[in-house]
Design a protein around this motif. Sequence first.
Motif, PDB file in Angstrom:
ATOM      1  N   VAL A  54      84.732  30.012  46.942  1.00  0.00           N
ATOM      2  CA  VAL A  54      85.922  29.749  47.752  1.00  0.00           C
ATOM      3  C   VAL A  54      85.538  29.381  49.185  1.00  0.00           C
ATOM      4  O   VAL A  54      84.516  29.828  49.699  1.00  0.00           O
ATOM      5  CB  VAL A  54      86.861  30.966  47.824  1.00  0.00           C
ATOM      6  N   SER A  55      86.384  28.600  49.810  1.00  0.00           N
ATOM      7  CA  SER A  55      86.210  28.332  51.240  1.00  0.00           C
ATOM      8  C   SER A  55      86.678  29.570  51.995  1.00  0.00           C
ATOM      9  O   SER A  55      87.432  30.396  51.457  1.00  0.00           O
ATOM     10  CB  SER A  55      87.057  27.134  51.658  1.00  0.00           C
ATOM     11  N   LEU A  56      86.249  29.700  53.233  1.00  0.00           N
ATOM     12  CA  LEU A  56      86.722  30.827  54.050  1.00  0.00           C
ATOM     13  C   LEU A  56      88.244  30.807  54.150  1.00  0.00           C
ATOM     14  O   LEU A  56      88.890  31.845  54.069  1.00  0.00           O
ATOM     15  CB  LEU A  56      86.141  30.722  55.463  1.00  0.00           C
ATOM     16  N   ASP A  57      88.806  29.598  54.316  1.00  0.00           N
ATOM     17  CA  ASP A  57      90.265  29.477  54.444  1.00  0.00           C
ATOM     18  C   ASP A  57      90.964  30.068  53.216  1.00  0.00           C
ATOM     19  O   ASP A  57      91.926  30.825  53.337  1.00  0.00           O
ATOM     20  CB  ASP A  57      90.671  28.010  54.612  1.00  0.00           C
ATOM     21  N   ASN A  58      90.452  29.702  52.032  1.00  0.00           N
ATOM     22  CA  ASN A  58      91.084  30.211  50.814  1.00  0.00           C
ATOM     23  C   ASN A  58      90.833  31.701  50.622  1.00  0.00           C
ATOM     24  O   ASN A  58      91.698  32.411  50.109  1.00  0.00           O
ATOM     25  CB  ASN A  58      90.606  29.424  49.587  1.00  0.00           C
ATOM     26  N   LEU A  59      89.661  32.157  51.059  1.00  0.00           N
ATOM     27  CA  LEU A  59      89.381  33.585  50.972  1.00  0.00           C
ATOM     28  C   LEU A  59      90.403  34.366  51.807  1.00  0.00           C
ATOM     29  O   LEU A  59      90.966  35.366  51.363  1.00  0.00           O
ATOM     30  CB  LEU A  59      87.955  33.880  51.457  1.00  0.00           C
ATOM     31  N   PHE A  60      90.666  33.877  53.005  1.00  0.00           N
ATOM     32  CA  PHE A  60      91.656  34.538  53.861  1.00  0.00           C
ATOM     33  C   PHE A  60      93.048  34.480  53.229  1.00  0.00           C
ATOM     34  O   PHE A  60      93.810  35.436  53.315  1.00  0.00           O
ATOM     35  CB  PHE A  60      91.678  33.905  55.257  1.00  0.00           C
ATOM     36  N   LYS A  61      93.360  33.350  52.575  1.00  0.00           N
ATOM     37  CA  LYS A  61      94.677  33.252  51.931  1.00  0.00           C
ATOM     38  C   LYS A  61      94.795  34.256  50.795  1.00  0.00           C
ATOM     39  O   LYS A  61      95.835  34.902  50.633  1.00  0.00           O
ATOM     40  CB  LYS A  61      94.882  31.834  51.388  1.00  0.00           C
ATOM     41  N   ILE A  62      93.715  34.385  50.026  1.00  0.00           N
ATOM     42  CA  ILE A  62      93.731  35.345  48.906  1.00  0.00           C
ATOM     43  C   ILE A  62      93.926  36.760  49.440  1.00  0.00           C
ATOM     44  O   ILE A  62      94.757  37.522  48.957  1.00  0.00           O
ATOM     45  CB  ILE A  62      92.418  35.260  48.093  1.00  0.00           C
TER      46      ILE A  62
ATOM     47  N   THR B 294      77.312  34.603  49.033  1.00  0.00           N
ATOM     48  CA  THR B 294      77.228  33.761  47.839  1.00  0.00           C
ATOM     49  C   THR B 294      78.591  33.573  47.171  1.00  0.00           C
ATOM     50  O   THR B 294      78.675  33.024  46.076  1.00  0.00           O
ATOM     51  CB  THR B 294      76.226  34.351  46.820  1.00  0.00           C
ATOM     52  N   VAL B 295      79.637  34.049  47.817  1.00  0.00           N
ATOM     53  CA  VAL B 295      80.985  33.845  47.283  1.00  0.00           C
ATOM     54  C   VAL B 295      81.668  32.693  48.028  1.00  0.00           C
ATOM     55  O   VAL B 295      82.499  31.978  47.481  1.00  0.00           O
ATOM     56  CB  VAL B 295      81.818  35.150  47.423  1.00  0.00           C
ATOM     57  N   VAL B 296      81.283  32.538  49.304  1.00  0.00           N
ATOM     58  CA  VAL B 296      81.939  31.527  50.147  1.00  0.00           C
ATOM     59  C   VAL B 296      81.215  30.179  50.024  1.00  0.00           C
ATOM     60  O   VAL B 296      79.989  30.123  50.010  1.00  0.00           O
ATOM     61  CB  VAL B 296      81.950  32.009  51.620  1.00  0.00           C
ATOM     62  N   ASN B 297      81.999  29.125  49.931  1.00  0.00           N
ATOM     63  CA  ASN B 297      81.458  27.763  49.903  1.00  0.00           C
ATOM     64  C   ASN B 297      81.626  27.154  51.299  1.00  0.00           C
ATOM     65  O   ASN B 297      82.752  26.914  51.743  1.00  0.00           O
ATOM     66  CB  ASN B 297      82.221  26.928  48.865  1.00  0.00           C
ATOM     67  N   LEU B 298      80.514  26.915  51.985  1.00  0.00           N
ATOM     68  CA  LEU B 298      80.600  26.379  53.346  1.00  0.00           C
ATOM     69  C   LEU B 298      81.137  24.944  53.355  1.00  0.00           C
ATOM     70  O   LEU B 298      81.561  24.449  54.398  1.00  0.00           O
ATOM     71  CB  LEU B 298      79.216  26.394  54.015  1.00  0.00           C
ATOM     72  N   ARG B 299      81.103  24.284  52.210  1.00  0.00           N
ATOM     73  CA  ARG B 299      81.648  22.920  52.112  1.00  0.00           C
ATOM     74  C   ARG B 299      83.096  22.931  51.637  1.00  0.00           C
ATOM     75  O   ARG B 299      83.678  21.889  51.417  1.00  0.00           O
ATOM     76  CB  ARG B 299      80.826  22.078  51.142  1.00  0.00           C
ATOM     77  N   GLY B 300      83.621  24.134  51.407  1.00  0.00           N
ATOM     78  CA  GLY B 300      84.962  24.227  50.818  1.00  0.00           C
ATOM     79  C   GLY B 300      86.058  23.871  51.791  1.00  0.00           C
ATOM     80  O   GLY B 300      85.827  23.665  52.957  1.00  0.00           O
TER      81      GLY B 300
END
Lengths: 138, 300
Positions: A54-62, B294-300
């Motif tokens: 997940v992107s950081l943005d989506n992680l925060f949304k989750i 390893t959970v976060v995608n820096l390109r996401g």
Amino acid sequence: MAQKVQIGTSEVAAVGSRLRRLRKERGLTQAELARQIGIQQSDLSRMEKGEYRVSLDNLFKILGVFDLDLADFFGEQQAKAEQAQQPLSRQDMQVLHLLRELSPEGRAEVQEFLEFKLRKERQERRSLGARRSRENGS
Amino acid sequence: MKERYDELLILGEKAVGANDFEGAAGLFADAECVARQMGEVDLADRAFCNRCSVLVELDRGADQIPRLKEILLRSGDTRNKFLAAYCTGVAYFIAEDLQRADSYARRATGLARELGDQALEGRSFNLVGTLAARDSRFDEAEEAFSLCLEAHRGFEGYGQVMAAQVEDNLGYVLMCTDRLDAGIRRCEAARTVLEDFGANHYLFEVLQDLCYGYVLVDELDMASSCGERALELAIEHDDQQIAKNCLFLLSEIAVRRGDTFGARRYLHELTAYYPEAGISEEIIDVFLATDLTTVVNLRG
């Protein structure tokens, strides 16, 4: 300091399965949750299967969608962190007592050693996790 | 008039090279007007597509999608069709419609191959790879970036800067698939090229990726120096995504060093980007307690 829990590549799947469980407990369909997070349903499906980072943005949304159920989302990891925040044990107190008797230089040395030891243990856990992942073919 | 048209296109390309995208868009628009006055549809399409390739950089490409699609369907000029497909792909990418973006990027790859133009092929492979990396399809991304690097081989001058970006993308993908040393080597090579060219506007993503790689191999001093510099440049160039990623990585470095106070400081800065989350302390606790690298995608 609370001991951090490593999430290796294989644990992405564990986060995914927790996400699925939490979604089902809330009675949400993939489509509904995906809409709330603002992602495609197919991405959520892959996230639940552990195929999608997940992107950081989506992680925060989750985290926002599940509000204060974060401990549940991160399952055992959070529980371990909470355990680390519990009152000091007898042994903790003894170590602290000894530490206080040391000179400032001595304390700095001990701190340095503890940081070194912690890094080494984390590295070992990470290597072990990676080896297990490879053995499991994940 | 044709001379004026050619001159405007050359000036436009120079403006692109100098990162003056607004200026370039104006020059390409003028070239399009000249071509229309000449009644040259293909030349007008070319100038329009060039303008769109600049507009997508300025985040204003979405409005042009219908006309780009029209060129793709109508034009008999393969180069214009490539540009139309490529720009449509980028515009959909920016609009976060990744499936459509991927479809047009692959269409552009086919057209570039038809033209036998290595540089265009490289551009479209890079787009295909970027989309795949964003979508966590790292195997596909690796293949596309490798093909892109092949296409860029032997390029001189500014082409080396483009190749360095691809090399960095490939490095990041290798890191995401547990080939950390190989990934770091690629990103370090990219960093050298970009530093030599003074291309700071591309450098911060490479430094972010290096920070990530060095965190994973536990070289925290290197990770910290790359992360701090990347953060500084990302803020300077107003790239919020990379700034957020860097704050996340720097907090991770601080935690690994046992500096919880420092980690909290970075995480407070990070959560300030997400005012809607509204539960920042709880979120900070999650980041402090869990290694999410390893959970976060820096390109996401």
